[in-house]
Design a protein around this motif. Structure first.
Motif, short mmCIF file in Angstrom:
data_model
loop_
_atom_site.label_atom_id
_atom_site.label_comp_id
_atom_site.label_asym_id
_atom_site.label_seq_id
_atom_site.Cartn_x
_atom_site.Cartn_y
_atom_site.Cartn_z
N THR A 98 49.70 28.77 51.57
CA THR A 98 50.05 27.38 51.29
C THR A 98 49.99 27.12 49.79
O THR A 98 49.45 27.93 49.02
CB THR A 98 49.07 26.42 51.99
OG1 THR A 98 47.75 26.61 51.42
CG2 THR A 98 49.01 26.69 53.49
N HIS A 115 48.13 24.91 48.40
CA HIS A 115 46.69 24.79 48.10
C HIS A 115 46.12 26.16 47.79
O HIS A 115 45.40 26.34 46.78
CB HIS A 115 45.98 24.16 49.30
CG HIS A 115 44.49 24.17 49.20
ND1 HIS A 115 43.79 23.34 48.34
CD2 HIS A 115 43.54 24.92 49.83
CE1 HIS A 115 42.49 23.57 48.46
NE2 HIS A 115 42.31 24.53 49.36
N GLU A 116 46.42 27.13 48.62
CA GLU A 116 45.91 28.49 48.40
C GLU A 116 46.48 29.10 47.13
O GLU A 116 45.78 29.80 46.39
CB GLU A 116 46.24 29.36 49.62
CG GLU A 116 45.46 28.98 50.86
CD GLU A 116 45.97 29.66 52.12
OE1 GLU A 116 45.15 30.00 52.99
OE2 GLU A 116 47.20 29.84 52.24
N LEU A 172 44.54 27.84 44.22
CA LEU A 172 43.22 28.49 44.19
C LEU A 172 43.36 29.92 43.67
O LEU A 172 42.50 30.41 42.93
CB LEU A 172 42.59 28.49 45.58
CG LEU A 172 42.20 27.13 46.15
CD1 LEU A 172 41.55 27.30 47.52
CD2 LEU A 172 41.23 26.39 45.21
N ALA A 214 53.95 26.60 43.11
CA ALA A 214 53.10 25.42 43.23
C ALA A 214 52.85 24.68 41.91
O ALA A 214 52.35 23.57 41.92
CB ALA A 214 51.75 25.82 43.84
#
Length: 334
Positions: A17, A19-20, A23, A52
């Motif tokens: 994702t 989000h990942e 990170l 992202a």
């Protein structure tokens, strides 16, 4: 010897994702710092669903807080999308919180036209890129011109240090703007690897005018680099990268970075082979020693002061391993 840096796109790997992905970028920045890389930059890409990093300033603040020593920068902020005054204040805020660690890389914007329209929908007259750069310099220098239309306007917070300014580009025009404004120049070798790049950098060095930000010319080149423990694995990762580049330029790109397995399963059509061969000229692929040799040869060609690798290949673990292998090959240390 040149300085070695990293530019990360925050690719969203297949099965992961956004989000990942962010990170993963954070962990990559931390690891780059441990390994001894000098700068860690993040990109600005809009309407690219497999990436992202759409707001470099916000990601930079997070990364600068998550690290301690490595310089954090934008590769770059696409100035035609924004107000130079707002960009100046964003980067002064970053620099105020993380003094002597912030880089402001500026680009002209290769984004989709619909992106620029959406970001500028309520604006009237558009400024030229050259004027925007001059305005930004004025806001960051605290030396306003009496003839400037915003004379007396101060970009806050007022601070003692200044972000390091880099002009990004791949043409003689961008080299000229960098030279006229006394900025460091980052050449996108990964975009247009040709003799024109060498000519652009030679022009930049010859025409450079010292500024309060930089006394003498400074050149960086940026390269796509795919590094693995074996040449076979590097080639497998390169095939996935081949497919991602084809996806990005297609009318319906998937919202992820394709895996090695997906690349093997899909393959490349006969009509795509020529495009893939052209794209391969933009990459440096191989083991750490092979990539090191090619990077050194390319850096010598440009007489570069710094080289920024873009490890935009599939898999967070593969990227972590790749930058570690290359750091070892170059003998980097913190």
């Amino acid at each position: 010897m040149f300085i070695l840096n990293i530019l990360d796109y925050s690719p969203i790997d297949e099965g992961a994702t956004a989000h990942e992905a962010l990170l993963h970028t954070t962990e990559l920045a931390k690891r780059a710092e441990e390994l001894g890389y000098h700068r860690f930059w993040v990109a600005e890409h809009h309407h690219v669903l497999s990436v992202a990093s759409s707001s470099p300033e916000m990601l930079m603040m997070h990364l600068a807080t998550s690290t301690k020593l490595i310089r954090i920068g934008s590769g770059g902020v696409m100035l035609p999308h924004y107000s130079p005054y707002k960009v100046a204040e964003n980067f002064r805020m970053l620099e105020a919180l993380h003094p002597n660690r912030i880089d402001l890389g500026l680009g002209r914007s290769p984004s989709y036209q619909i992106v620029n329209r959406a970001l500028n929908e309520t604006k009237g007259k558009r400024l030229s890129y050259e004027q925007q750069v001059q305005d930004l310099y004025q806001f960051l220098s605290d030396q306003p011109s009496e003839n400037h239309r915003f004379n007396g306007l101060i970009a806050t917070p007022v601070i003692e240090t200044t972000p390091e300014i880099w002009m990004l580009g791949s043409s003689l025009g961008s080299a000229q703007i960098a030279a006229e404004n006394g900025a460091a120049y980052a050449f996108a070798h990964f975009g247009k690897p040709s003799s024109a790049g060498v000519e652009a950098i030679a022009h930049y060095r010859k025409q450079f005018k010292p500024s309060q930000f930089l006394e003498k010319p400074k050149v960086m080149i940026a390269v796509f680099a795919i590094i693995a423990e074996t040449a076979e694995k590097a080639e497998a990762l390169a095939k996935a990268f081949d497919l991602w580049l084809l996806f990005v330029e297609s009318s319906t790109p998937p919202p992820y970075y394709p895996s090695i397995q997906t690349a093997i399963k899909r393959g490349i059509s006969s009509s795509e082979k020529e495009k893939v061969m052209q794209n391969r000229k933009r990459m440096i692929i191989g083991t750490a020693e092979q990539v090191k040799e090619k990077i050194m040869r390319t850096a010598d060609q440009y007489q570069a002061d710094e080289v920024t690798i873009i490890p935009n290949f599939y898999g967070a673990n593969n990227r972590m391993e790749g930058i570690a292998l290359l750091a070892k090959a170059f003998g980097l240390q913190r």
